[in-house]
Design a protein around this motif. Sequence first.
Motif, PDB file in Angstrom:
ATOM      1  N   LEU A  12       0.822  -1.212   0.000  1.00 47.56           N
ATOM      2  CA  LEU A  12       0.000   0.000   0.000  1.00 47.56           C
ATOM      3  C   LEU A  12       0.856   1.262   0.000  1.00 47.56           C
ATOM      4  N   ASN A  13       1.974   1.246   0.708  1.00 49.14           N
ATOM      5  CA  ASN A  13       2.768   2.476   0.829  1.00 49.14           C
ATOM      6  C   ASN A  13       3.356   2.965  -0.495  1.00 49.14           C
ATOM      7  N   THR A  14       3.290   2.147  -1.525  1.00 48.08           N
ATOM      8  CA  THR A  14       3.866   2.515  -2.815  1.00 48.08           C
ATOM      9  C   THR A  14       2.835   3.096  -3.782  1.00 48.08           C
ATOM     10  N   ILE A  15       1.541   3.037  -3.469  1.00 46.60           N
ATOM     11  CA  ILE A  15       0.564   3.411  -4.488  1.00 46.60           C
ATOM     12  C   ILE A  15       0.643   4.871  -4.941  1.00 46.60           C
ATOM     13  N   PRO A  16       1.078   5.834  -4.119  1.00 45.71           N
ATOM     14  CA  PRO A  16       1.258   7.174  -4.693  1.00 45.71           C
ATOM     15  C   PRO A  16       2.307   7.184  -5.811  1.00 45.71           C
ATOM     16  N   PHE A  17       3.364   6.405  -5.637  1.00 46.41           N
ATOM     17  CA  PHE A  17       4.378   6.298  -6.687  1.00 46.41           C
ATOM     18  C   PHE A  17       3.801   5.631  -7.943  1.00 46.41           C
ATOM     19  N   LEU A 141       8.623 -11.030  13.273  1.00 45.65           N
ATOM     20  CA  LEU A 141       8.739  -9.750  12.591  1.00 45.65           C
ATOM     21  C   LEU A 141       7.906  -9.842  11.312  1.00 45.65           C
ATOM     22  N   VAL A 142       6.944  -8.944  11.170  1.00 47.73           N
ATOM     23  CA  VAL A 142       6.086  -8.931   9.985  1.00 47.73           C
ATOM     24  C   VAL A 142       6.111  -7.531   9.389  1.00 47.73           C
ATOM     25  N   ILE A 143       6.275  -7.465   8.058  1.00 46.50           N
ATOM     26  CA  ILE A 143       6.312  -6.169   7.387  1.00 46.50           C
ATOM     27  C   ILE A 143       5.197  -6.088   6.347  1.00 46.50           C
ATOM     28  N   GLY A 144       4.911  -4.868   5.909  1.00 47.23           N
ATOM     29  CA  GLY A 144       3.994  -4.663   4.810  1.00 47.23           C
ATOM     30  C   GLY A 144       2.530  -4.783   5.194  1.00 47.23           C
ATOM     31  N   ASP A 145       1.692  -5.001   4.198  1.00 49.38           N
ATOM     32  CA  ASP A 145       0.252  -4.934   4.393  1.00 49.38           C
ATOM     33  C   ASP A 145      -0.300  -6.019   5.309  1.00 49.38           C
ATOM     34  N   ARG A 146       0.398  -7.153   5.438  1.00 51.71           N
ATOM     35  CA  ARG A 146      -0.073  -8.206   6.350  1.00 51.71           C
ATOM     36  C   ARG A 146      -0.083  -7.719   7.788  1.00 51.71           C
ATOM     37  N   ALA A 147       0.722  -6.705   8.086  1.00 52.28           N
ATOM     38  CA  ALA A 147       0.795  -6.190   9.456  1.00 52.28           C
ATOM     39  C   ALA A 147      -0.511  -5.525   9.889  1.00 52.28           C
ATOM     40  N   PHE A 148      -1.270  -4.977   8.948  1.00 49.79           N
ATOM     41  CA  PHE A 148      -2.513  -4.301   9.324  1.00 49.79           C
ATOM     42  C   PHE A 148      -3.444  -5.234  10.087  1.00 49.79           C
ATOM     43  N   GLU A 149      -3.508  -6.487   9.676  1.00 50.19           N
ATOM     44  CA  GLU A 149      -4.407  -7.445  10.323  1.00 50.19           C
ATOM     45  C   GLU A 149      -3.913  -7.876  11.699  1.00 50.19           C
ATOM     46  N   LEU A 150      -2.645  -7.635  11.981  1.00 51.53           N
ATOM     47  CA  LEU A 150      -2.054  -8.091  13.239  1.00 51.53           C
ATOM     48  C   LEU A 150      -2.018  -7.002  14.308  1.00 51.53           C
ATOM     49  N   ASN A 151      -2.260  -5.761  13.918  1.00 49.06           N
ATOM     50  CA  ASN A 151      -2.021  -4.650  14.842  1.00 49.06           C
ATOM     51  C   ASN A 151      -2.998  -4.578  16.010  1.00 49.06           C
ATOM     52  N   ASN A 152      -4.070  -5.319  15.970  1.00 49.86           N
ATOM     53  CA  ASN A 152      -4.991  -5.388  17.118  1.00 49.86           C
ATOM     54  C   ASN A 152      -5.102  -6.798  17.680  1.00 49.86           C
ATOM     55  N   LYS A 153      -4.144  -7.636  17.297  1.00 52.45           N
ATOM     56  CA  LYS A 153      -4.286  -9.059  17.600  1.00 52.45           C
ATOM     57  C   LYS A 153      -3.388  -9.526  18.744  1.00 52.45           C
ATOM     58  N   ASN A 215      -6.734  -4.256   3.430  1.00 51.36           N
ATOM     59  CA  ASN A 215      -6.480  -4.602   4.834  1.00 51.36           C
ATOM     60  C   ASN A 215      -6.349  -3.386   5.741  1.00 51.36           C
ATOM     61  N   CYS A 216      -6.072  -2.230   5.166  1.00 53.65           N
ATOM     62  CA  CYS A 216      -5.828  -1.025   5.964  1.00 53.65           C
ATOM     63  C   CYS A 216      -7.146  -0.291   6.212  1.00 53.65           C
ATOM     64  N   GLU A 217      -7.475  -0.049   7.496  1.00 51.77           N
ATOM     65  CA  GLU A 217      -8.725   0.615   7.841  1.00 51.77           C
ATOM     66  C   GLU A 217      -8.714   2.093   7.470  1.00 51.77           C
ATOM     67  N   ASN A 218      -7.548   2.724   7.529  1.00 51.27           N
ATOM     68  CA  ASN A 218      -7.470   4.162   7.253  1.00 51.27           C
ATOM     69  C   ASN A 218      -6.249   4.452   6.384  1.00 51.27           C
ATOM     70  N   PRO A 219      -6.332   4.143   5.086  1.00 49.80           N
ATOM     71  CA  PRO A 219      -5.171   4.350   4.226  1.00 49.80           C
ATOM     72  C   PRO A 219      -4.735   5.806   4.117  1.00 49.80           C
ATOM     73  N   GLU A 220      -5.689   6.736   4.234  1.00 45.38           N
ATOM     74  CA  GLU A 220      -5.324   8.156   4.155  1.00 45.38           C
ATOM     75  C   GLU A 220      -4.375   8.534   5.285  1.00 45.38           C
ATOM     76  N   ASP A 221      -4.705   8.087   6.504  1.00 45.10           N
ATOM     77  CA  ASP A 221      -3.842   8.389   7.647  1.00 45.10           C
ATOM     78  C   ASP A 221      -2.492   7.706   7.505  1.00 45.10           C
TER      79      ASP A 221
END
Length: 248
Positions: A12-17, A141-153, A215-221
């Motif tokens: 997700l972090n690359t989509i502006p590029f 250690l988890v990186i990238g978009d899979r981390a969004f699902e883990l951040n409240n787990k 997977n990201c609840e608030n991509p704008e933020d």
Amino acid sequence: MVKYKVSAVSYLNTIPFIYGLKNSPIFDQIELTLDFPALCADKLLNNQVNIGLIPVTTIPKIKNAQIISDYCIGSDGEVDTVCLYSDVPIEEIQSIALDYQSITSVALLRILLKEYWKIKPKLNNTELGFENKINGKHAALVIGDRAFELNNKYSYIYDLSDIWKQLTGLPFVFAAWVSNTKLSQDFILAFNNALENGLTDIDKAIALEGDNYSNCENPEDYLNHKISYLLDAEKQKGMELFLRKIKG
């Protein structure tokens, strides 16, 4: 007419590029593929592409490496998508699974284990699905978009970018745009302008590209406040310090 092959990160972090490149005249001159970071690095190392958004750890390994853009994937504090996940506090962790998609974040974790936490858990290489096996004193250690699902787990989440900031006082650069090929200044300028244009309209980039990143609840933020794209002087200092540390 395609002139150059380009490998960009498929997060997700690359989509502006991606949005900027797709909506630039330069898009007709490139062949773009989306890959996870370690694969971006492999492709540039093996001359399968001419330009890559690659983990900064790889830069010293590339012959004739040249950073060609004023923009990067960086952060200044919490980033949310490069985290150590655990059921127990850091001092009780016995082993850590290392994300196979990562190079730079694994190197960063090694630095933080040694210099910040001063612990020596067992570090294990992984393959697909490893993030589903976090349990007890086995962390990951988890990186990238899979981390969004883990951040409240999990009970304990350690954001590596935030810990780096606490350790060094500097921001962190995860990936930079690097070429292994001599490029014309006109192309470099056009490429950089395309990236910049993508960053000026992140909301539109999300609207057009965001369906693949649900997977990201608030991509704008996330894109506006967690990812920091400008490769400014402070980020360059952080990157240089990091590269010195991994060199030993």
